[in-house]
Design a protein around this motif. Structure first.
Motif, PDB file in Angstrom:
ATOM      1  N   ASP A  93      50.521  23.466  23.699  1.00 40.51           N
ATOM      2  CA  ASP A  93      49.524  24.408  23.179  1.00 40.51           C
ATOM      3  C   ASP A  93      49.831  25.802  23.692  1.00 40.51           C
ATOM      4  O   ASP A  93      50.301  25.954  24.820  1.00 40.51           O
ATOM      5  CB  ASP A  93      48.121  24.021  23.681  1.00 40.51           C
ATOM      6  N   CYS A  94      49.504  26.794  22.893  1.00 38.67           N
ATOM      7  CA  CYS A  94      49.668  28.171  23.351  1.00 38.67           C
ATOM      8  C   CYS A  94      48.419  28.555  24.141  1.00 38.67           C
ATOM      9  O   CYS A  94      47.297  28.376  23.663  1.00 38.67           O
ATOM     10  CB  CYS A  94      49.857  29.113  22.161  1.00 38.67           C
ATOM     11  N   LYS A  95      48.629  29.100  25.353  1.00 38.67           N
ATOM     12  CA  LYS A  95      47.477  29.477  26.179  1.00 38.67           C
ATOM     13  C   LYS A  95      46.802  30.729  25.628  1.00 38.67           C
ATOM     14  O   LYS A  95      45.672  31.028  25.975  1.00 38.67           O
ATOM     15  CB  LYS A  95      47.925  29.724  27.621  1.00 38.67           C
ATOM     16  N   ALA A  99      47.565  28.071  19.288  1.00 37.80           N
ATOM     17  CA  ALA A  99      48.337  27.315  18.282  1.00 37.80           C
ATOM     18  C   ALA A  99      48.955  26.096  18.956  1.00 37.80           C
ATOM     19  O   ALA A  99      49.217  26.092  20.157  1.00 37.80           O
ATOM     20  CB  ALA A  99      49.423  28.202  17.692  1.00 37.80           C
ATOM     21  N   ARG A 100      49.176  25.064  18.154  1.00 37.10           N
ATOM     22  CA  ARG A 100      49.669  23.792  18.688  1.00 37.10           C
ATOM     23  C   ARG A 100      51.024  23.484  18.046  1.00 37.10           C
ATOM     24  O   ARG A 100      51.190  23.662  16.844  1.00 37.10           O
ATOM     25  CB  ARG A 100      48.632  22.737  18.315  1.00 37.10           C
ATOM     26  N   HIS A 119      69.961  39.289  22.098  1.00 35.27           N
ATOM     27  CA  HIS A 119      68.733  38.988  21.356  1.00 35.27           C
ATOM     28  C   HIS A 119      68.271  37.583  21.736  1.00 35.27           C
ATOM     29  O   HIS A 119      69.072  36.663  21.835  1.00 35.27           O
ATOM     30  CB  HIS A 119      68.996  39.060  19.849  1.00 35.27           C
ATOM     31  N   ALA A 120      66.960  37.445  21.969  1.00 31.93           N
ATOM     32  CA  ALA A 120      66.423  36.118  22.292  1.00 31.93           C
ATOM     33  C   ALA A 120      65.131  35.916  21.519  1.00 31.93           C
ATOM     34  O   ALA A 120      64.407  36.880  21.265  1.00 31.93           O
ATOM     35  CB  ALA A 120      66.154  36.007  23.787  1.00 31.93           C
ATOM     36  N   ALA A 121      64.865  34.675  21.094  1.00 35.69           N
ATOM     37  CA  ALA A 121      63.616  34.417  20.367  1.00 35.69           C
ATOM     38  C   ALA A 121      63.154  32.984  20.606  1.00 35.69           C
ATOM     39  O   ALA A 121      63.963  32.077  20.807  1.00 35.69           O
ATOM     40  CB  ALA A 121      63.844  34.648  18.872  1.00 35.69           C
ATOM     41  N   TRP A 122      61.829  32.825  20.601  1.00 40.12           N
ATOM     42  CA  TRP A 122      61.224  31.488  20.596  1.00 40.12           C
ATOM     43  C   TRP A 122      60.855  31.211  19.145  1.00 40.12           C
ATOM     44  O   TRP A 122      60.157  32.017  18.522  1.00 40.12           O
ATOM     45  CB  TRP A 122      59.959  31.455  21.459  1.00 40.12           C
ATOM     46  N   VAL A 123      61.346  30.095  18.606  1.00 42.10           N
ATOM     47  CA  VAL A 123      61.073  29.835  17.190  1.00 42.10           C
ATOM     48  C   VAL A 123      60.648  28.389  16.984  1.00 42.10           C
ATOM     49  O   VAL A 123      61.010  27.501  17.759  1.00 42.10           O
ATOM     50  CB  VAL A 123      62.317  30.111  16.300  1.00 42.10           C
ATOM     51  N   GLU A 124      59.876  28.174  15.938  1.00 46.10           N
ATOM     52  CA  GLU A 124      59.511  26.810  15.563  1.00 46.10           C
ATOM     53  C   GLU A 124      60.435  26.409  14.428  1.00 46.10           C
ATOM     54  O   GLU A 124      60.539  27.118  13.422  1.00 46.10           O
ATOM     55  CB  GLU A 124      58.057  26.765  15.098  1.00 46.10           C
ATOM     56  N   ALA A 125      61.121  25.279  14.577  1.00 51.95           N
ATOM     57  CA  ALA A 125      62.081  24.870  13.541  1.00 51.95           C
ATOM     58  C   ALA A 125      62.305  23.370  13.634  1.00 51.95           C
ATOM     59  O   ALA A 125      62.029  22.745  14.661  1.00 51.95           O
ATOM     60  CB  ALA A 125      63.401  25.601  13.737  1.00 51.95           C
ATOM     61  N   LEU A 176      54.588  32.264  18.025  1.00 54.32           N
ATOM     62  CA  LEU A 176      53.729  33.118  17.204  1.00 54.32           C
ATOM     63  C   LEU A 176      53.283  34.369  17.940  1.00 54.32           C
ATOM     64  O   LEU A 176      53.321  35.469  17.407  1.00 54.32           O
ATOM     65  CB  LEU A 176      52.488  32.347  16.738  1.00 54.32           C
ATOM     66  N   CYS A 177      52.820  34.197  19.224  1.00 56.04           N
ATOM     67  CA  CYS A 177      52.238  35.368  19.887  1.00 56.04           C
ATOM     68  C   CYS A 177      52.922  35.724  21.206  1.00 56.04           C
ATOM     69  O   CYS A 177      52.613  36.754  21.803  1.00 56.04           O
ATOM     70  CB  CYS A 177      50.741  35.158  20.103  1.00 56.04           C
ATOM     71  N   GLY A 178      53.822  34.863  21.685  1.00 55.06           N
ATOM     72  CA  GLY A 178      54.577  35.201  22.898  1.00 55.06           C
ATOM     73  C   GLY A 178      53.884  34.844  24.203  1.00 55.06           C
ATOM     74  O   GLY A 178      54.445  35.043  25.272  1.00 55.06           O
ATOM     75  N   HIS A 179      52.634  34.305  24.131  1.00 46.62           N
ATOM     76  CA  HIS A 179      51.993  33.861  25.377  1.00 46.62           C
ATOM     77  C   HIS A 179      52.620  32.544  25.842  1.00 46.62           C
ATOM     78  O   HIS A 179      53.347  31.897  25.095  1.00 46.62           O
ATOM     79  CB  HIS A 179      50.481  33.663  25.164  1.00 46.62           C
ATOM     80  N   GLU A 180      52.257  32.151  27.066  1.00 43.47           N
ATOM     81  CA  GLU A 180      52.868  30.947  27.645  1.00 43.47           C
ATOM     82  C   GLU A 180      52.384  29.670  26.942  1.00 43.47           C
ATOM     83  O   GLU A 180      51.226  29.599  26.505  1.00 43.47           O
ATOM     84  CB  GLU A 180      52.493  30.903  29.126  1.00 43.47           C
ATOM     85  N   LEU A 181      53.270  28.667  26.861  1.00 47.97           N
ATOM     86  CA  LEU A 181      52.877  27.357  26.313  1.00 47.97           C
ATOM     87  C   LEU A 181      52.563  26.401  27.466  1.00 47.97           C
ATOM     88  O   LEU A 181      53.124  26.538  28.558  1.00 47.97           O
ATOM     89  CB  LEU A 181      54.021  26.762  25.484  1.00 47.97           C
ATOM     90  N   THR A 182      51.705  25.445  27.216  1.00 46.14           N
ATOM     91  CA  THR A 182      51.404  24.428  28.236  1.00 46.14           C
ATOM     92  C   THR A 182      52.612  23.501  28.391  1.00 46.14           C
ATOM     93  O   THR A 182      53.500  23.494  27.542  1.00 46.14           O
ATOM     94  CB  THR A 182      50.199  23.556  27.811  1.00 46.14           C
ATOM     95  N   GLN A 183      52.629  22.683  29.420  1.00 48.00           N
ATOM     96  CA  GLN A 183      53.647  21.640  29.565  1.00 48.00           C
ATOM     97  C   GLN A 183      53.443  20.625  28.429  1.00 48.00           C
ATOM     98  O   GLN A 183      52.321  20.426  27.976  1.00 48.00           O
ATOM     99  CB  GLN A 183      53.455  20.903  30.900  1.00 48.00           C
ATOM    100  N   PRO A 184      54.516  19.956  27.959  1.00 47.40           N
ATOM    101  CA  PRO A 184      54.339  18.952  26.900  1.00 47.40           C
ATOM    102  C   PRO A 184      53.454  17.797  27.366  1.00 47.40           C
ATOM    103  O   PRO A 184      53.518  17.372  28.511  1.00 47.40           O
ATOM    104  CB  PRO A 184      55.764  18.446  26.653  1.00 47.40           C
TER     105      PRO A 184
END
Ligand code: ATP
Length: 508
Positions: A93-95, A99-100, A119-125, A176-184
């Motif tokens: 989850d995004c803190k 978003a999940r 260049h670096a990016a976090w992406v959903e794919a 989506l927003c660049g905030h931290e994600l929770t652990q899986p």
């Protein structure tokens, strides 16, 4: 490339809505994520896909029988199969924006130039390839141009890492927003419900997440009642439900979908042969219905990808506009499922071979396909834009769905050239003859004939028949081929036979 692909998907989704193939479920209430409805054209198309499958794996064979099991089964089935404990997706989850995501679908992509990160990016794919593409699209135009220029020079390198495989000290960020994600954490994908009036733990049941377990649970019933002898298979088509974390790519990943599954039982010593046989046969099936070989591939799983009980697994994959993705999986599941159900039910699920006097638990080869995914692949493959002449011979742009005739929702459309001089009556008589022969036919007398052709092209009708002035004198009609645009004159009484011959066995 990616833009073209998105463009194609957008055009396809819009055509599906406009021409009644696929609608968002409960659209008038804002829809429901992951659920889709098939409209008048879509329902015919998907039915034809399912019938082509059923015909090839059940009707054309003498070593296969069908089954239609209930969606809600005794919950013990899902304990035995391992779904209660293991049917989990890793979830993050995004803190920030809440978003999940599925942790195995979020990637960190870094591009290096001469060893330095640029260049670096976090992406959903869905996979590494799409992740790389998406990250490239997000780079600024200067970096993109430099990368394109130097692609062959080897000065750029890419590092792609999946979020659920990152070292624990690396913070994953939201695409989506660049905030931290929770652990899986684990999320069970089965939909729960309650059976009967009491809503407590004793009445919990599940909507099946696959049709396969109904087949295993009925193995003994089929053996006892059908006289089937090994090797033989049981086939089933039916709805399955998975509470997917992120349904996407149109119908590709839905929460409610239809599966077409086979469990093929054999002696353990023959399992490798049957595995190879089904893997190749199922691949051929897609080719035979018009998916092009350059867009299809058979991918054998690496040993590390296999479930602990599986001896082999291959995916039939298709190059969808959004990436190369699984259409069907073919697995050698050994005797795992029958052994588990024997253990949990206390029933003997072994097989006794009368000839060799041997008793054993059969091995099973499972070709497991999705009716919606196959339908989506046939839709993507069919979509084309070209030009066709209008009534005055001027070339006009058209959208044409080049379905294999066997899959086309409408096989033949019948038009009177004008709405007078007895032409509608004659056309209606041909239409009635087509219907009587169980051909899916369509009658249209509205607007200019060129427009009527184009409307049929858009839903992929392979043949259009026009009744004109000459019909009234010699009883011939023109029949137009969707792809070659050639028109032939044939006898009105020949229309049914002409279409039947060209749409292939079992086509209605
Ligand atoms: P994926 O990795 O894409 O989630 P899977 O490997 O979990 O798929 P299986 O459990 O092997 O899929 O299911 C067999 C087939 O059922 C798939 O090949 C696919 O055609 C179909 N299927 C599975 N999940 C979905 C879904 N959410 N929506 C539509 N079809 C699906």
């Amino acid at each position: 490339m990616a833009e073209q692909a998105n463009d194609l998907m957008e055009k396809l989704v819009s055509l599906c809505k406009r021409r009644g193939f696929i609608f968002q479920s409960s659209e008038i209430y804002g829809g429901l994520n992951g659920c889709w409805d098939y409209g008048p054209m879509g329902v015919e198309l998907k039915r034809n896909v399912k019938e082509a499958w059923w015909d090839s794996v059940v009707r054309q064979r003498d070593d296969m029988v069908g089954l239609d099991c209930s969606i809600i089964m005794n919950p013990k089935v899902w304990e035995a199969s391992g779904h209660v404990v293991n049917f989990n997706d890793p979830l993050v989850d995004c803190k920030g924006c809440k978003a999940r995501f599925r942790a195995d679908k979020v990637y960190h992509v870094v591009f290096f130039e001469n060893g330095n990160p640029v260049h670096a990016a976090w992406v959903e794919a869905d996979d590494e390839q799409s992740a790389g593409r998406e990250a490239f699209n997000r780079a600024n135009s200067k970096t993109r141009r430099r990368m394109q220029l130097h692609q062959e020079g080897g000065r750029f390198e890419t590092e792609i890492r999946r979020v659920d495989r990152l070292p624990s000290d690396v913070k994953a960020l939201c695409p989506l927003c660049g905030h931290e994600l929770t652990q899986p954490r684990k999320f069970n994908m089965m939909f729960k419900t309650y059976v009967g009036a009491m809503e407590d733990s004793s009445s919990i049941a599940y909507l099946r997440p696959e049709t396969a377990q109904g087949i295993f649970a009925n193995f003994k019933n089929v053996i006892d009642t059908s006289r089937m002898k090994l090797p033989f298979g049981i086939a089933q088509i039916g709805k399955s439900f998975r509470n997917e974390i992120n349904p996407r790519n149109f119908t590709f990943r839905s929460r409610e979908f239809e599966q077409m599954e086979i469990e093929f039982f054999c002696h353990p010593s023959q399992a490798d042969q049957w595995y190879a046989y089904w893997r190749d046969a199922r691949f051929q099936w897609y080719l035979s219905l018009g998916l092009r070989s350059e867009k299809l591939r058979l991918r054998e799983h690496e040993p590390a990808e296999l479930a602990h009980y599986a001896k082999g697994c291959a995916d039939v994959e298709y190059a969808f506009p959004f990436g190369i993705s699984e259409l069907e999986g073919i697995a050698n599941r050994t005797n795992y499922d029958l052994s588990q159900h024997a253990k949990f039910s206390g029933k003997d699920l072994s097989y006794f071979d009368e000839e060799t006097k041997e008793r054993f638990i059969p091995y099973v080869i499972e070709p497991s396909a999705g009716a919606d995914r196959a339908t989506l692949a046939f839709l993507c493959e069919a979509y084309a834009e070209d030009e066709a002449p209008d009534e005055n011979g001027a070339m006009q742009k058209r959208i044409v769905m080049r379905f294999h005739p066997r899959l086309a929702p409408i096989k033949v459309a019948i038009f009177p050239l004008v709405k007078k001089d007895g032409m509608p009556e004659k056309a209606q008589a041909i239409y009635a003859a087509c219907k009587k022969a169980s051909l899916s036919a369509f009658y249209d007398e509205k607007s200019a004939v060129g427009r009527r052709y184009r409307r049929q092209d858009e839903v992929g009708t392979p043949y259009c028949v026009t009744v004109d002035g000459q019909t009234l004198t010699d009883d011939t009609v023109t029949i137009r081929d969707r792809d070659s645009l050639k028109q032939e004159r044939i006898k009105a009484s020949e229309v049914v036979r002409y279409v039947q011959e060209r749409i292939g066995a079992g086509g209605m």
